[in-house]
Design a protein around this motif. Structure first.
Motif, mmCIF file in Angstrom:
data_model
loop_
_atom_site.group_PDB
_atom_site.id
_atom_site.type_symbol
_atom_site.label_atom_id
_atom_site.label_comp_id
_atom_site.label_asym_id
_atom_site.label_seq_id
_atom_site.Cartn_x
_atom_site.Cartn_y
_atom_site.Cartn_z
ATOM 1 N N UNK A 149 0.617 8.552 -6.811
ATOM 2 C CA UNK A 149 0.500 10.061 -6.942
ATOM 3 C C UNK A 149 1.817 10.684 -7.235
ATOM 4 N N UNK A 150 2.591 9.902 -8.104
ATOM 5 C CA UNK A 150 3.863 10.322 -8.807
ATOM 6 C C UNK A 150 4.843 11.082 -7.750
ATOM 7 N N UNK B 208 0.656 13.220 6.855
ATOM 8 C CA UNK B 208 0.687 14.558 6.229
ATOM 9 C C UNK B 208 1.976 15.075 5.577
ATOM 10 N N UNK B 209 3.157 14.971 6.093
ATOM 11 C CA UNK B 209 4.345 15.433 5.554
ATOM 12 C C UNK B 209 4.724 14.488 4.327
ATOM 13 N N UNK B 210 4.270 13.410 4.262
ATOM 14 C CA UNK B 210 4.675 12.384 3.234
ATOM 15 C C UNK B 210 3.918 13.025 1.962
ATOM 16 N N UNK B 211 2.814 13.736 2.031
ATOM 17 C CA UNK B 211 2.156 14.430 0.924
ATOM 18 C C UNK B 211 2.329 15.774 0.843
ATOM 19 N N UNK C 154 0.967 -1.265 -0.023
ATOM 20 C CA UNK C 154 0.063 0.086 -0.101
ATOM 21 C C UNK C 154 0.841 1.268 0.142
ATOM 22 N N UNK C 155 2.041 1.337 0.558
ATOM 23 C CA UNK C 155 2.909 2.332 0.691
ATOM 24 C C UNK C 155 3.422 2.685 -0.856
ATOM 25 N N UNK C 156 3.718 1.491 -1.112
ATOM 26 C CA UNK C 156 4.184 1.562 -2.761
ATOM 27 C C UNK C 156 3.379 1.954 -3.679
ATOM 28 N N UNK D 139 8.359 10.148 0.269
ATOM 29 C CA UNK D 139 7.228 9.921 0.559
ATOM 30 C C UNK D 139 7.183 8.469 0.989
ATOM 31 N N UNK D 140 7.919 7.355 0.407
ATOM 32 C CA UNK D 140 7.943 6.194 0.703
ATOM 33 C C UNK D 140 8.621 6.118 2.354
#
Length: 338
Positions: free
Chosen positions: A72-73, A207-210, A64-66, A78-79
């Motif tokens: 989302x490009x 939130x930071x990941x996106x 799911x992380x991958x 982000x990973x």
């Protein structure tokens, strides 16, 4: 009359599901089995049976992380941030091992050491925080993702699942997480404030990941050899695993990991950085994990040493074979990589 050509779509679907299956299996093996600390280390059949719980618990999250990142490009920042978020969820909310500060007097030497890095007011041991959350980031999620994507470089940047597949992954994780939670929550010493704090941290990391985006690579400078990258990261992974659980050890550990992150960020912005370098970073993590298993004393008193070392050697050999296959496929895909 010539036969009609076979559509390529079924082949692509098989490739995607093969990659998903590989990540579902590699993630829990990397997280739990490579280091060889469990009682089942001496019982190979139990190791296989354990994947029925561990693959849904770890592998689905890795998938799911991958999947979220590629859809989302976005890239490795982000990973890594999503991996940290789910590391907090797994260790802080599901099995709550992050808040287990009791010493097991009946365990092996490494499990009976007094916790000397407790953070005042939080009830969290700093060394355990690095071990659990950092371990999830590196070995449960990021390294398996990188290795499996390297085994399937043609589809590494594409989505692997449709809506139904994503729903299946989510359902499997929820079910396995509930089973683990029900098994461990009764003995947990975590308080409501600690659980709320863990949830807030996890949400902040998501939130930071996106929010973060990878910087554009400059045109000057060239990435170092992937052998050098693998060697440097391997030294840091060894330090991460071997440094003592003291404040001095934690400090050196944090400094080493931060320095490595800075170095990898600089290298990744240079010309020539490619999937082979990413594989070197991830592969060195798996090799170190499997190699150190020979030094680890498993839990329990009935683990036969001959079987243990045989399992350790099998795991290390499997890692080597997997990395050789991944390197071969990456080399065919990126023949000009250094």
């Amino acid at each position: 009359m010539p036969l009609p050509s076979t559509p390529a779509a079924p082949t692509r679907v098989r490739h995607r599901w093969a990659a998903v299956a590989g990540l579902l299996v590699l993630s829990p093996i990397s997280a739990e089995y490579l280091i060889g600390y469990g009682e089942s280390t001496g019982r190979p059949l139990e190791l296989l049976a354990g994947l029925l719980i561990l693959a849904p618990l770890y592998g689905t999250v890795a998938v799911l992380i991958r999947e979220t990142t590629r859809r989302t490009g976005r890239g490795w920042p982000t990973i890594l941030l999503l991996s940290a978020a789910f590391g907090v969820v797994q260790a802080g909310l599901v099995d709550q091992s992050l808040f287990d500060n009791e010493v097991d007097a009946d365990g092996p030497d490494w499990a009976t050491q007094a916790l000397v890095t407790l953070i005042p007011g939080l009830g969290v041991d700093a060394a355990s925080l690095l071990n659990y959350v950092g371990g999830h980031v590196i070995w449960s999620f990021a390294a398996p993702i990188a290795v499996v994507e390297s085994c399937a470089p043609r589809i590494a940047s594409r989505r692997w699942l449709g809506p139904v597949g994503v729903g299946v992954m989510v359902s499997l994780w929820v079910l396995s997480a509930a089973l683990v939670f029900n098994d461990t929550a009764a003995d947990s010493t975590a308080g409501p404030a600690q659980l709320i704090g863990a949830a807030v941290v996890a949400v902040a990391l998501i939130a930071a990941a996106f929010t973060v985006r990878p910087a554009k690579a400059p045109s000057s400078g060239r990435a170092p050899s992937w052998w050098l990258v693998g060697g440097v990261t391997g030294v840091v992974w060894c330090a991460h695993q071997l440094l003592p659980a003291t404040w001095a050890g934690v400090t050196v550990n944090v400094v080493a990991v931060v320095a490595l992150a800075w170095l990898l960020l600089r290298w990744s912005r240079r010309r020539g950085w490619g999937r082979r370098h990413v594989l070197a970073v991830a592969g060195s993590a798996l090799v170190v994990r499997a190699g150190l298993s020979f030094l680890v004393e498993p839990l329990g008193d009935d683990v036969d040493s001959t079987v243990k070392y045989a399992v350790n050697a099998t795991m290390l050999g499997g890692v080597a074979a997997l990395l050789l296959m991944a390197a071969h496929r990456v080399r065919r895909r990126e023949p000009s990589a250094c």
